[in-house]
Design a protein around this motif. Structure first.
Motif, PDB file in Angstrom:
ATOM      1  N   ILE A   1      46.387  32.918  24.696  1.00  0.00           N
ATOM      2  CA  ILE A   1      45.554  34.036  24.214  1.00  0.00           C
ATOM      3  C   ILE A   1      44.107  33.865  24.682  1.00  0.00           C
ATOM      4  CG2 ILE A   1      44.613  35.151  22.135  1.00  0.00           C
ATOM      5  CD1 ILE A   1      47.289  34.304  20.780  1.00  0.00           C
TER       6      ILE A   1
ATOM      7  N   ARG B   1      43.923  34.722  28.306  1.00  0.00           N
ATOM      8  CA  ARG B   1      44.066  36.167  28.525  1.00  0.00           C
ATOM      9  C   ARG B   1      42.751  36.872  28.171  1.00  0.00           C
ATOM     10  NH1 ARG B   1      48.011  40.250  29.302  1.00  0.00           N
ATOM     11  NH2 ARG B   1      49.238  38.601  30.255  1.00  0.00           N
ATOM     12  N   PHE B   2      42.132  36.433  27.077  1.00  0.00           N
ATOM     13  CA  PHE B   2      40.857  37.009  26.656  1.00  0.00           C
ATOM     14  C   PHE B   2      39.802  36.789  27.753  1.00  0.00           C
ATOM     15  CE2 PHE B   2      36.692  36.574  24.664  1.00  0.00           C
ATOM     16  CZ  PHE B   2      36.605  37.765  23.961  1.00  0.00           C
TER      17      PHE B   2
ATOM     18  N   THR C   1      40.522  38.872  30.872  1.00  0.00           N
ATOM     19  CA  THR C   1      40.414  40.324  30.712  1.00  0.00           C
ATOM     20  C   THR C   1      38.973  40.755  30.433  1.00  0.00           C
ATOM     21  OG1 THR C   1      42.633  40.321  29.808  1.00  0.00           O
ATOM     22  CG2 THR C   1      41.365  42.325  29.505  1.00  0.00           C
ATOM     23  N   LEU C   2      38.457  40.360  29.297  1.00  0.00           N
ATOM     24  CA  LEU C   2      37.163  40.880  28.868  1.00  0.00           C
ATOM     25  C   LEU C   2      35.994  40.251  29.601  1.00  0.00           C
ATOM     26  CD1 LEU C   2      37.298  41.458  25.030  1.00  0.00           C
ATOM     27  CD2 LEU C   2      37.284  43.107  26.872  1.00  0.00           C
TER      28      LEU C   2
ATOM     29  N   ALA D   1      35.836  41.270  33.201  1.00  0.00           N
ATOM     30  CA  ALA D   1      35.418  42.667  33.387  1.00  0.00           C
ATOM     31  C   ALA D   1      33.900  42.763  33.313  1.00  0.00           C
ATOM     32  CB  ALA D   1      36.040  43.553  32.320  1.00  0.00           C
ATOM     33  N   ARG D   2      33.298  41.998  32.398  1.00  0.00           N
ATOM     34  CA  ARG D   2      31.845  42.018  32.299  1.00  0.00           C
ATOM     35  C   ARG D   2      31.201  41.435  33.543  1.00  0.00           C
ATOM     36  NH1 ARG D   2      27.710  39.277  31.708  1.00  0.00           N
ATOM     37  NH2 ARG D   2      28.732  37.278  31.502  1.00  0.00           N
TER      38      ARG D   2
ATOM     39  N   CYS E   1      37.861  40.872  38.986  1.00  0.00           N
ATOM     40  CA  CYS E   1      38.361  41.895  38.081  1.00  0.00           C
ATOM     41  C   CYS E   1      39.504  41.335  37.243  1.00  0.00           C
ATOM     42  CB  CYS E   1      38.789  43.136  38.834  1.00  0.00           C
ATOM     43  SG  CYS E   1      40.050  42.840  40.010  1.00  0.00           S
TER      44      CYS E   1
ATOM     45  N   ASP F   1      44.263  43.291  33.810  1.00  0.00           N
ATOM     46  CA  ASP F   1      44.795  44.593  33.413  1.00  0.00           C
ATOM     47  C   ASP F   1      44.017  45.746  34.021  1.00  0.00           C
ATOM     48  OD1 ASP F   1      45.041  42.809  30.567  1.00  0.00           O
ATOM     49  OD2 ASP F   1      46.820  43.695  31.438  1.00  0.00           O
ATOM     50  N   CYS F   2      43.145  45.416  34.967  1.00  0.00           N
ATOM     51  CA  CYS F   2      42.279  46.470  35.475  1.00  0.00           C
ATOM     52  C   CYS F   2      42.988  47.339  36.492  1.00  0.00           C
ATOM     53  CB  CYS F   2      41.018  45.904  36.091  1.00  0.00           C
ATOM     54  SG  CYS F   2      41.346  44.991  37.587  1.00  0.00           S
TER      55      CYS F   2
END
Lengths: 727, 50
Positions: free
Chosen positions: B19, B22-23, B26-27, B30-31, B41, B44-45
């Motif tokens: 987890i 994955r966090f 992903t997040l 993206a930032r 990227c 999940d983008c």
């Protein structure tokens, strides 16, 4: 068909010496065309599975490349984004133009361009084709879907069209692989043919006004034909495009040209469109033959007269969706019971195979209870996507977009926003990425800001768990079912709110003019079984993948939080009380009690509070969390009872009152209609609104207003309902 | 620590690490991008075949 195609690839004039392809015999081909011309089908038919998907450097536009062998030669094909023109006013159009003019970083200018045109919509498709032809690259026109055109009574003289365009025209039916051999042959021979060029004349004053603009472009390395096309295009656009930013003194020259065109009594905005469409009308007159005088009304016309009716159309749309949602409950219930039975039996088998202890509890309550409680909704997701697939395949979804366009424009949103919003019903992530086709940044951001309000498939497990458990399946008005109507109401609530909020954004934060949308309505046809199976299979596999990764991992962690630390049961407590005491004293229980004051006004207990907290990662996790919590908190002999039964029997420890009343269930659903509980959506919003801290600010703003709206609405539903005596 | 507890501990640890990863992918990734795609990227983008 093949004979006709074979007759079209001869050159209209004697070819000059050809430039040989670069890259040691590798031919680079770019595929371009309007959306819905079968371009991607043609790309797949040419390249098979030998494809690579990436991004164009510097932009978030998907780059798809593939290759095929043509004899001894290797041909690489790049599938450019579907676009209606080369006006470079959206990221997709800009990248297409940059590739074709050799200004896309890391991509050589193609040796051959294949323009895919829809034979049934030749007039509109020729606008893009004429722009591409003027770039002066070896070009082949793939006249696709000639079968559909012929079925509609449209016959196109491909040889005449070849002569009109100055480039070979090859009739194809990409879906059946027809005409591909001739197309490959035309691609191979195209570099040896004369280069196409502009086939129409501009008014003398306009032509003279554009000379200085074209001169600057040729000085910067553009070929004269491409420079002339770009100069004409620049008259109507607000920004020159990234690929022209390095051309010195271009903008002043364009401004001067616009002034001269206006002084001559012409419109710089519409000059290109008027000139091209004037020429296209002549070409179509000479090459297209329609069966039947005056065009008899087809079946599609007759159906559209009803389906697109100003009043009847929206009513039919809502009724159709009502039938879909009702069927979801009617058909899925036996399947859900079947899947519940499987997981119940699996839990029982594991419990009897592993000695009692933490490992048994982890597997039975955490893994099977958590993941199983989400997986039981797979049948409903499959049925929903089967219906959506049928509506798409028959051509009805395009009509739905047309019907909705009126509402979209009334709230100030771009007509093109509808397709991304529609994608949002499946998942917000591809929907947000689909906003790249929207030209105006303000329109695009407004669409992104409201898109997660469209009820995605992740909400289905929550809706159906709560509706199936707490909303009785009673008949309404004879033919409707309250469960189906409730589900439809949740979808409508999200959609209507999205339009209202977009309207607020477009009048305040993202003020701008609404633009009209041009879209085509394909003829109605029977859905294809294979395409339906692929669509449903794809969605089901995505759901299973998520259940097997994120939801599984979160269920395990939540089980640990609900199990540790271990607490001693009070002396004399029953087994049930001991379990409740253990759960309340666990990390999860303490966390739940900490957030309980926040959710209490909504009618929720701490367990629902924990479910909401955990579903910040992904909405379905609410259901798996409930599965885990009620698994851990249940008797061993209660293991076979389903989550739905446990929720129905749940009572407040203090008062003994039922926790889940229908009012609480509806409030909870409304909360999930509005709350942006999805890590992947937040990530894609950050990226698509600019990335970096700009993207973070937009995502944080969106998360904040959606959560606030969710909380206030759930509060209003619960407290308002109680005040009216419904709770 | 008995073998059952050890297995449970390892499973929970693996899930927590998954987890967390994955966090991060992903997040935070993206930032880290500037809206221009590229290797940073997230998973999940949709911009690359992760």
């Amino acid at each position: 068909m093949e004979e006709a195609a074979a007759g079209t690839i001869s050159a209209p004039a004697a070819p000059p010496p050809a430039e040989s392809p670069r890259g040691g015999g590798v031919l680079h081909v770019a595929l371009i065309g309007n959306p819905n011309t079968g371009k991607s089908t043609l790309f797949n038919a040419l390249t098979g599975m030998r494809q690579r998907v990436g991004n164009y450097s510097g932009v978030t536009v998907e780059r798809v490349e593939g290759r095929y062998r043509d004899g001894d030669a290797s041909v690489t094909v790049i599938d450019l984004p579907g676009t209606y023109s080369l006006s470079a006013s959206s990221p997709d159009e800009e990248i297409a133009l940059a590739v074709l003019t050799g200004h896309a970083p890391g991509i050589d200018r193609p040796d051959v361009v294949v323009v895919v045109v829809d034979a049934a919509n030749l007039e509109r498709n020729l606008f893009l084709a004429s722009q591409v032809l003027e770039l002066g690259l070896p070009t082949v026109v793939a006249l696709n879907q000639v079968d559909a055109a012929e079925a509609a009574g449209i016959r196109i003289d491909a040889i005449e069209l070849t002569l009109e365009l100055g480039a070979p025209v090859v009739p194809t039916v990409a879906m059946r692989g027809e005409g591909l051999d001739v197309l490959k042959s035309a691609i191979r021979k195209a570099p040896g043919l004369p280069r196409p060029e502009r086939q129409f004349e501009l008014p003398v004053e306009a032509a003279a006004a554009l000379v200085p603009v074209a001169q600057r472009l040729t000085d910067a390395g553009f070929n004269p034909s491409a420079a002339a096309m770009e100069a004409l295009r620049l008259l109507a656009v607000r920004e020159v495009g990234r690929h022209l930013q390095a051309v010195p003194e271009l903008e002043p020259a364009v401004t001067a040209a616009r002034a001269r065109v206006e002084a001559a009594g012409l419109s710089p905005i519409s000059l290109e469109a008027e000139s091209r469409y004037g020429w296209i009308a002549d070409v179509v007159d000479r090459t297209v033959h329609r069966a039947g005088a005056g065009g008899a009304r087809t079946v599609t016309d007759r159906v559209d007269a009803v389906v697109l009716h100003r009043v009847g159309g929206p009513l039919i749309f809502v009724a159709l969706m009502g039938i879909v949602f009702q069927s979801i409950f009617a058909w899925a219930e036996p399947l859900i019971g079947f899947v519940e039975g499987i997981f119940g039996a699996l839990g029982g088998a594991v419990a009897s195979a592993i000695p009692e202890g933490d490992l048994q509890s982890l597997l039975v309550d955490g893994v099977i209870g958590g993941v199983g409680s989400v997986l039981v909704f797979l049948p409903q997701i499959a049925i929903l996507f089967l219906f959506i697939g049928i509506l798409e395949d028959t051509g009805y979804m395009a009509r739905a977009a047309f019907i909705m366009d009126r509402f979209m424009r009334s709230v100030g949103l771009h007509g093109r926003s509808f397709i991304p919003l529609l994608s949002g019903y499946a998942c917000a992530v591809p929907g947000i990425m689909a906003t790249r086709t929207i030209e105006s940044r303000k329109d695009r951001v407004a669409t992104i800001m409201v898109l997660p309000l469209m009820s995605c498939s992740a909400r289905i497990p929550i809706y159906t768990l709560l509706i199936g458990t707490f909303i009785p399946p009673i008949a309404v008005a004879g033919v409707w079912n309250l469960q189906g109507i409730t589900l439809l109401a949740m979808y409508l609530l999200g959609t209507v709110t999205a339009l209202l909020v977009a309207s607020v954004f477009k009048r305040t934060l993202l003020k701008g003019q609404a633009r009209p949308m041009i879209m085509e309505l394909p003829p109605y046809r029977l859905p294809r079984l294979r395409s339906l199976a692929l669509s449903v299979g794809h969605r089901a596999s995505m759901f299973l993948k998520k259940a097997g990764t994120v939801i599984l991992a979160l269920s395990i962690v939540l089980w640990a939080l609900a199990t540790y630390p271990k607490t001693e049961a009070p002396a004399g407590a029953s087994e049930q009380q001991a379990q409740e005491s253990q759960l309340a004293g666990s990390t999860l229980g303490q966390l739940g009690h900490a957030v309980e004051p926040l959710v209490r006004p909504l009618g929720y207990d701490w367990k629902i509070g924990v479910g909401i907290l955990s579903s910040f990662a992904a909405r379905e996790v609410f259901v798996s969390t409930m599965g885990t919590i009620y698994g851990v908190g249940s008797d061993a002999d209660e293991g076979s009872s389903t989550l739905r039964e446990k929720l129905r029997n749940e009572r407040h420890a203090s008062s003994g009152a039922i926790v889940y009343t229908p009012l609480v269930a509806v409030g909870l659903m409304v909360f999930y209609v509005y709350a942006m509980m999805c890590m992947s959506t937040i990530a894609v919003v950050i990226r698509e609104t600019g990335g970096g801290w700009t993207g973070v600010r937009w995502a944080a703003f969106q998360f904040g207003w959606m959560l606030g709206l969710a909380y206030l609405s759930a509060l209003l539903v619960y407290q308002g309902g109680r005040a009216l005596g419904w709770g | 620590m008995d073998i059952q507890t050890l297995i449970v501990f390892l499973i929970v640890l693996a899930a927590a690490l998954f987890i967390g990863n994955r966090f991060r992918r992903t997040l935070l990734a993206a930032r880290a991008t500037t809206g221009k795609g590229g290797k940073n990227c997230g998973p999940d983008c949709g911009c690359s075949p992760h």
